[in-house]
Scaffold this motif. Structure first.
Motif, PDB file in Angstrom:
ATOM      1  N   UNK A  59       0.812  -1.216   0.000  1.00 34.67           N
ATOM      2  CA  UNK A  59       0.000   0.000   0.000  1.00 34.67           C
ATOM      3  C   UNK A  59       0.846   1.267   0.000  1.00 34.67           C
ATOM      4  N   UNK A  60       2.170   1.113   0.140  1.00 38.03           N
ATOM      5  CA  UNK A  60       3.039   2.276   0.119  1.00 38.03           C
ATOM      6  C   UNK A  60       3.449   2.802   1.477  1.00 38.03           C
ATOM      7  N   UNK A  61       2.944   2.205   2.554  1.00 40.74           N
ATOM      8  CA  UNK A  61       3.357   2.631   3.894  1.00 40.74           C
ATOM      9  C   UNK A  61       4.571   1.802   4.320  1.00 40.74           C
ATOM     10  N   UNK A  62       4.962   1.956   5.575  1.00 42.81           N
ATOM     11  CA  UNK A  62       6.157   1.276   6.070  1.00 42.81           C
ATOM     12  C   UNK A  62       5.810   0.325   7.203  1.00 42.81           C
ATOM     13  N   UNK A  63       6.570  -0.741   7.278  1.00 46.90           N
ATOM     14  CA  UNK A  63       6.461  -1.683   8.389  1.00 46.90           C
ATOM     15  C   UNK A  63       7.813  -1.799   9.065  1.00 46.90           C
ATOM     16  N   UNK A  64       7.795  -1.870  10.392  1.00 49.31           N
ATOM     17  CA  UNK A  64       9.024  -1.980  11.174  1.00 49.31           C
ATOM     18  C   UNK A  64       8.982  -3.243  12.014  1.00 49.31           C
ATOM     19  N   UNK A  65      10.109  -3.940  12.066  1.00 43.15           N
ATOM     20  CA  UNK A  65      10.186  -5.185  12.816  1.00 43.15           C
ATOM     21  C   UNK A  65      11.343  -5.105  13.808  1.00 43.15           C
ATOM     22  N   UNK A  66      11.062  -5.228  15.105  1.00 38.19           N
ATOM     23  CA  UNK A  66      12.129  -5.135  16.107  1.00 38.19           C
ATOM     24  C   UNK A  66      13.123  -6.280  15.978  1.00 38.19           C
ATOM     25  N   UNK A  67      14.381  -5.969  16.235  1.00 36.04           N
ATOM     26  CA  UNK A  67      15.428  -6.975  16.132  1.00 36.04           C
ATOM     27  C   UNK A  67      15.534  -7.826  17.391  1.00 36.04           C
TER      28      UNK A  67
END
Length: 370
Positions: A350-358
């Motif tokens: 959709x053009x947004x961002x996803x963040x995944x914790x390390x």
């Protein structure tokens, strides 16, 4: 507060969280989320904002009551869902128009603990500006992941900031995941300057199928207060599309739900109880504070503002920005690309961002919320 480290003095300046009293007393200006993106106020002058990147974390750890514990302690899936809806509304904090000298730098962090809840936020991108947040409570088996980008749209006499991203709350003890989006921000210049949270927010639980559709409203064009800070909506069972509760109220006052079966009304959120009487966090271990900590990065700016020394605050702000420009030049000369330290970042369809914790669990922080 100061500590010697790496051959230089590090200052850590923590300010009182933005709350209902702060708004009434005009102690602070708008949280940095809006002004960072709009860049409407780029100069430091009397009345400047003391809030900055730590606003993102304050929405979670700065509460006068244990709302997350209440979510986890609900006796039934529906009770927990209602508590999560109330928690989501509680993260809405007042916005007051004013100047803000803070502009989160790339890699800026905010690491705070409150009891067994540990929170870490990081500015994972500067162009476009994207912020990520990870909070965990290993004792309660709770995890929160946020990722958002604010996109402004100018409409002549107004600006609407669309906050793109997703908030996820996991009650792992119950095997339940709740997903929700963010309300948007509306800034109107005529007939007078005003700012509000607006738009539609959806809260969903994948496992139970419960859904809440909320609508944040602002004043009318002429400034009538009927809808000012109001929230209306409904809670329904998506499997049958049956509406279970109607929801109505104001996020800065009270929110109530009405049972569609028996007409019983229940107050689920009281802003005066949740975001009043908030205290500034304290530094428990100065030597463990990271150089990227927001309260350290902007310490000289905050200190100057608190003394009313606007010119010195402006000079301190320029030094922070110049340092960032030099670091960027160094990376470019070496052909290096900056990567977040605590998250991975990806673009959605959709053009947004996803963040995944390390990390699975956020470690305890040297800064403690009271």
């Amino acid at each position: 507060m100061e500590t010697e480290g790496d051959n230089k003095v590090r200052k850590v300046i923590l300010t009182k969280p933005f709350s209902l009293e702060a708004e009434a007393n005009n102690d602070y200006s708008a949280p940095n989320l809006l002004h960072r993106i709009l860049s409407l106020f780029s100069h430091v002058r009397p009345g400047s904002d003391l809030s900055h990147f730590q606003c993102y974390g304050e929405e979670i750890y700065s509460t006068a009551t244990d709302l997350l514990g209440k979510c986890n302690g609900g006796e039934s899936p529906l009770a927990r869902f209602i508590n999560v809806v109330a928690w989501a509304i509680s993260t809405t904090r007042p916005l007051v128009i004013g100047d803000t000298p803070y502009n989160p730098i790339l890699g800026e962090t905010h690491h705070v603990s409150r009891s067994s809840l540990h929170l870490l936020a990081e500015q994972v991108s500067h162009h476009p500006p994207v912020s990520a947040l990870h909070a965990t409570d290993e004792k309660e088996n709770i995890e929160i992941i946020w990722c958002h980008q604010a996109i402004p749209k100018f409409h002549g006499t107004s600006v609407e900031v669309k906050v793109v991203g997703k908030r996820t709350l996991k009650l792992m003890k119950h095997g339940e995941t709740y997903e929700m989006n963010f309300p948007n921000v509306s800034l109107r210049f005529l007939p007078f300057l005003r700012i509000d949270w607006v738009g539609n927010v959806s809260v969903r639980c994948k496992e139970t199928g419960f859904v809440a559709d909320l609508c944040y409203k602002s004043r009318s064009f002429l400034g009538f207060k009927a809808n000012h800070r109001s929230v209306k909506g409904k809670i329904l069972d998506s499997s049958s599309s049956k509406v279970l509760y109607d929801l109505d109220g104001h996020w800065d006052r009270t929110i109530a739900i009405k049972d569609k079966n028996n007409g019983r009304v229940q107050v689920i959120h009281n802003a005066n109880e949740v975001i009043s009487g908030l205290q500034a966090p304290i530094v428990k271990n100065l030597k463990s504070v990271w150089p990227t900590e927001s309260a350290a990065v902007w310490s000289e700016v905050s200190e100057a503002l608190m003394r009313g020394e606007w010119d010195k605050a402006s000079e301190a702000k320029k030094r922070v920005e110049e340092t960032q420009r030099e670091l960027l030049k160094e990376r470019e000369s070496r052909g290096q690309t900056w990567t977040p330290k605590h998250f991975t970042l990806s673009r959605t369809e959709e053009g947004s961002w996803e963040c995944f914790p390390l990390q699975q669990w956020v470690p305890p922080a040297p800064i403690i919320a009271l």
